[in-house]
Design an enzyme around this catalytic site. Sequence first.
Site, mmCIF file in Angstrom:
data_model
loop_
_atom_site.group_PDB
_atom_site.id
_atom_site.type_symbol
_atom_site.label_atom_id
_atom_site.label_comp_id
_atom_site.label_asym_id
_atom_site.label_seq_id
_atom_site.Cartn_x
_atom_site.Cartn_y
_atom_site.Cartn_z
ATOM 1 N N ASP A 1 0.841 -1.199 0.000
ATOM 2 C CA ASP A 1 0.000 0.000 0.000
ATOM 3 C C ASP A 1 0.881 1.257 0.000
ATOM 4 O O ASP A 1 0.376 2.378 -0.083
ATOM 5 C CB ASP A 1 -1.020 -0.002 1.152
ATOM 6 C CG ASP A 1 -0.380 -0.058 2.516
ATOM 7 O OD1 ASP A 1 0.861 -0.184 2.601
ATOM 8 O OD2 ASP A 1 -1.118 0.027 3.520
ATOM 9 N N SER A 2 2.211 1.049 -0.008
ATOM 10 C CA SER A 2 3.135 2.164 -0.265
ATOM 11 C C SER A 2 2.887 2.727 -1.670
ATOM 12 O O SER A 2 3.424 3.779 -2.014
ATOM 13 C CB SER A 2 4.597 1.717 -0.117
ATOM 14 O OG SER A 2 4.844 0.558 -0.877
ATOM 15 N N ASP B 1 -0.936 -6.112 -0.161
ATOM 16 C CA ASP B 1 -1.307 -5.474 1.099
ATOM 17 C C ASP B 1 -2.811 -5.275 1.181
ATOM 18 O O ASP B 1 -3.433 -4.809 0.215
ATOM 19 C CB ASP B 1 -0.664 -4.081 1.172
ATOM 20 C CG ASP B 1 0.508 -4.037 2.125
ATOM 21 O OD1 ASP B 1 0.568 -4.870 3.052
ATOM 22 O OD2 ASP B 1 1.373 -3.166 1.934
ATOM 23 N N LYS C 1 -1.177 -9.434 2.898
ATOM 24 C CA LYS C 1 -0.434 -8.975 4.083
ATOM 25 C C LYS C 1 -1.300 -7.978 4.823
ATOM 26 O O LYS C 1 -1.998 -7.178 4.204
ATOM 27 C CB LYS C 1 0.888 -8.322 3.668
ATOM 28 C CG LYS C 1 1.639 -7.673 4.842
ATOM 29 C CD LYS C 1 3.060 -7.314 4.493
ATOM 30 C CE LYS C 1 3.264 -5.967 3.867
ATOM 31 N NZ LYS C 1 2.778 -4.807 4.667
ATOM 32 N N GLU D 1 -1.312 -5.430 8.631
ATOM 33 C CA GLU D 1 -0.487 -4.866 9.694
ATOM 34 C C GLU D 1 -1.106 -5.130 11.063
ATOM 35 O O GLU D 1 -2.317 -5.084 11.210
ATOM 36 C CB GLU D 1 -0.354 -3.340 9.498
ATOM 37 C CG GLU D 1 0.356 -2.954 8.219
ATOM 38 C CD GLU D 1 0.507 -1.437 8.059
ATOM 39 O OE1 GLU D 1 0.141 -0.671 8.984
ATOM 40 O OE2 GLU D 1 0.999 -1.018 6.991
ATOM 41 N N GLU E 1 9.351 -4.252 10.407
ATOM 42 C CA GLU E 1 9.758 -2.959 9.852
ATOM 43 C C GLU E 1 10.329 -2.057 10.938
ATOM 44 O O GLU E 1 9.701 -1.828 11.984
ATOM 45 C CB GLU E 1 8.550 -2.275 9.170
ATOM 46 C CG GLU E 1 8.927 -0.929 8.569
ATOM 47 C CD GLU E 1 7.911 -0.382 7.569
ATOM 48 O OE1 GLU E 1 6.921 -1.062 7.252
ATOM 49 O OE2 GLU E 1 8.122 0.759 7.108
HETATM 50 O O1 KIV Z 1 3.625 -1.133 1.637
HETATM 51 C C1 KIV Z 1 4.818 -1.486 1.672
HETATM 52 O O2 KIV Z 1 5.625 -1.154 0.798
HETATM 53 C C2 KIV Z 1 5.257 -2.309 2.794
HETATM 54 C C3 KIV Z 1 6.722 -2.588 2.898
HETATM 55 C C4 KIV Z 1 7.416 -1.396 3.417
HETATM 56 C C5 KIV Z 1 7.007 -3.782 3.709
HETATM 57 O O3 KIV Z 1 4.474 -2.701 3.594
#
Ligand code: KIV
Length: 281
Positions: A61-62, A100, A130, A132, A199
């Site tokens: 989600d980056s 994510d 994934k 969090e 992280e």
């Molecule tokens: O969204 C992302 O890029 C991440 C990584 C930093 C692990 O969760």
Amino acid sequence: MSASAIFAHTMPTPTTRKRVTTLRLVQMKREGTPIAALTAYDALTAGIFDRAGIDVLLVGDSVGNVVQGHDTTIPVTLDHMIYHTQAVVRSVERALIVTDMPFMSYQVSPQEALRNAGRLMKEAGCGAVKLEGGARVVESVRIMTENGIPVMGHLGLTPQSIHQFGSYKERGATTEEADAIKRDAEALQQAGVFSLVLEKVPAALAADVTSMVDVPTIGIGAGPECDGQILVWADMLGVTTEFRPRFVRRYAELADVMTAAVGAYVQDVRDHNFPTQEESY
Ligand code: KIV
């Protein structure tokens, strides 16, 4: 490492083009083979990273920061993640694709988390999701894994909680925080995660978690003892220019290369040097 040293270095051709699975990652931990992971958000770059031998591509989600230009990952939606994952899936043959779950797609209830994870698997075609957090997401992880959805956990700095924490600083530096991260890692493993992202936590804490759990840990700013490493691709290739934390090693300076190339193109157009007769029909 300089750019020329990198290009002189033989590209790490994967020994096999066989698809990387979640089971293969656990096996890599057991045999001591480090896992190399990167983010990816589009077909073009994902295909390049896959052919270069990357094991895991995270449609992170980056994308909110890197592609959409937001300050945080909060505005990213499930539909955005489906769109970007579909693009990555189209060009990747070998890497495991993990997507994510964006903010508020899994927090409301385990049932809603399951439904949304199901959309990512069915409509986008990722191999795993994934999310969090620790104790608070354990029920969601359990219901997903019981229903055949592989889940990667994410502990330490969890960017979706930025407004709660108020900063992107290191996590787990106090004994209390470190103990909480260890308890969360244990709980996530019990709930069935196949891997854990750690992280921005102290290297010693990441080493402890890595030896505590049987599933592979993938670190970002978490030191060398993790079972694998992940970076945001635009950071490690020098496309992002402002963000330079010490955990990012820059393997290229692509922003400089692109700026010079586009500048040369602009000049050629202005000078009537492009296109030539040979470049015309
Ligand atoms: O969204 C992302 O890029 C991440 C990584 C930093 C692990 O969760």
